[in-house]
Design a protein around this motif. Structure first.
Motif, PDB file in Angstrom:
ATOM      1  N   ILE A  42       0.845  -1.207   0.000  1.00 45.41           N
ATOM      2  CA  ILE A  42       0.000   0.000   0.000  1.00 45.41           C
ATOM      3  C   ILE A  42       0.873   1.247   0.000  1.00 45.41           C
ATOM      4  CG2 ILE A  42      -1.615   1.359   1.393  1.00 45.41           C
ATOM      5  CD1 ILE A  42      -2.827  -1.385   2.274  1.00 45.41           C
ATOM      6  N   LEU A  43       1.916   1.265   0.828  1.00 39.70           N
ATOM      7  CA  LEU A  43       2.813   2.418   0.875  1.00 39.70           C
ATOM      8  C   LEU A  43       3.488   2.640  -0.474  1.00 39.70           C
ATOM      9  CD1 LEU A  43       4.415   1.909   4.395  1.00 39.70           C
ATOM     10  CD2 LEU A  43       2.646   3.563   3.749  1.00 39.70           C
ATOM     11  N   GLN A  44       3.921   1.564  -1.127  1.00 33.98           N
ATOM     12  CA  GLN A  44       4.543   1.691  -2.448  1.00 33.98           C
ATOM     13  C   GLN A  44       3.525   2.178  -3.477  1.00 33.98           C
ATOM     14  OE1 GLN A  44       6.298  -2.116  -3.256  1.00 33.98           O
ATOM     15  NE2 GLN A  44       8.174  -1.623  -2.148  1.00 33.98           N
ATOM     16  N   LYS A  45       2.325   1.659  -3.408  1.00 32.68           N
ATOM     17  CA  LYS A  45       1.259   2.048  -4.346  1.00 32.68           C
ATOM     18  C   LYS A  45       1.003   3.548  -4.285  1.00 32.68           C
ATOM     19  CE  LYS A  45      -3.735   1.478  -4.858  1.00 32.68           C
ATOM     20  NZ  LYS A  45      -4.914   0.771  -4.315  1.00 32.68           N
ATOM     21  N   HIS A  46       1.017   4.093  -3.076  1.00 34.34           N
ATOM     22  CA  HIS A  46       0.727   5.521  -2.880  1.00 34.34           C
ATOM     23  C   HIS A  46       2.003   6.373  -2.828  1.00 34.34           C
ATOM     24  CE1 HIS A  46      -3.581   5.069  -2.382  1.00 34.34           C
ATOM     25  NE2 HIS A  46      -3.328   4.002  -1.623  1.00 34.34           N
ATOM     26  N   LYS A  47       3.142   5.726  -3.061  1.00 38.74           N
ATOM     27  CA  LYS A  47       4.439   6.411  -3.058  1.00 38.74           C
ATOM     28  C   LYS A  47       4.674   7.177  -1.770  1.00 38.74           C
ATOM     29  CE  LYS A  47       4.656   6.825  -8.066  1.00 38.74           C
ATOM     30  NZ  LYS A  47       3.576   6.067  -8.535  1.00 38.74           N
ATOM     31  N   VAL A  48       4.422   6.501  -0.643  1.00 38.50           N
ATOM     32  CA  VAL A  48       4.619   7.091   0.670  1.00 38.50           C
ATOM     33  C   VAL A  48       6.009   6.743   1.163  1.00 38.50           C
ATOM     34  CG1 VAL A  48       3.841   7.072   3.084  1.00 38.50           C
ATOM     35  CG2 VAL A  48       2.164   6.965   1.224  1.00 38.50           C
ATOM     36  N   ASN A  49       6.762   7.757   1.587  1.00 39.66           N
ATOM     37  CA  ASN A  49       8.090   7.524   2.166  1.00 39.66           C
ATOM     38  C   ASN A  49       7.929   7.164   3.621  1.00 39.66           C
ATOM     39  OD1 ASN A  49       9.392   8.234  -0.216  1.00 39.66           O
ATOM     40  ND2 ASN A  49       9.345  10.392   0.310  1.00 39.66           N
TER      41      ASN A  49
END
Length: 50
Positions: A42-49
């Motif tokens: 999910i973090l990668q999908k939303h490009k969250v650092n």
């Protein structure tokens, strides 16, 4: 109850957090699956650092 990740953002001038992203900030998580792997996806999908 369906587990989910909730995306929040902190206000720069106070300790108030507000919901961000689509679907009221919620991203559903499949039950019975590896929680850590799903959150990472999910973090990668939303490009969250992190």
């Amino acid at each position: 109850m369906q587990p989910y990740v909730l995306f929040l953002k902190k206000s720069p001038d106070s300790d108030i957090y507000y919901i961000v992203r689509n679907s009221d900030g919620q991203e559903k998580i499949a039950q019975g699956s590896n929680l850590e792997e799903q959150v990472q996806a999910i973090l990668q999908k939303h490009k969250v650092n992190q």
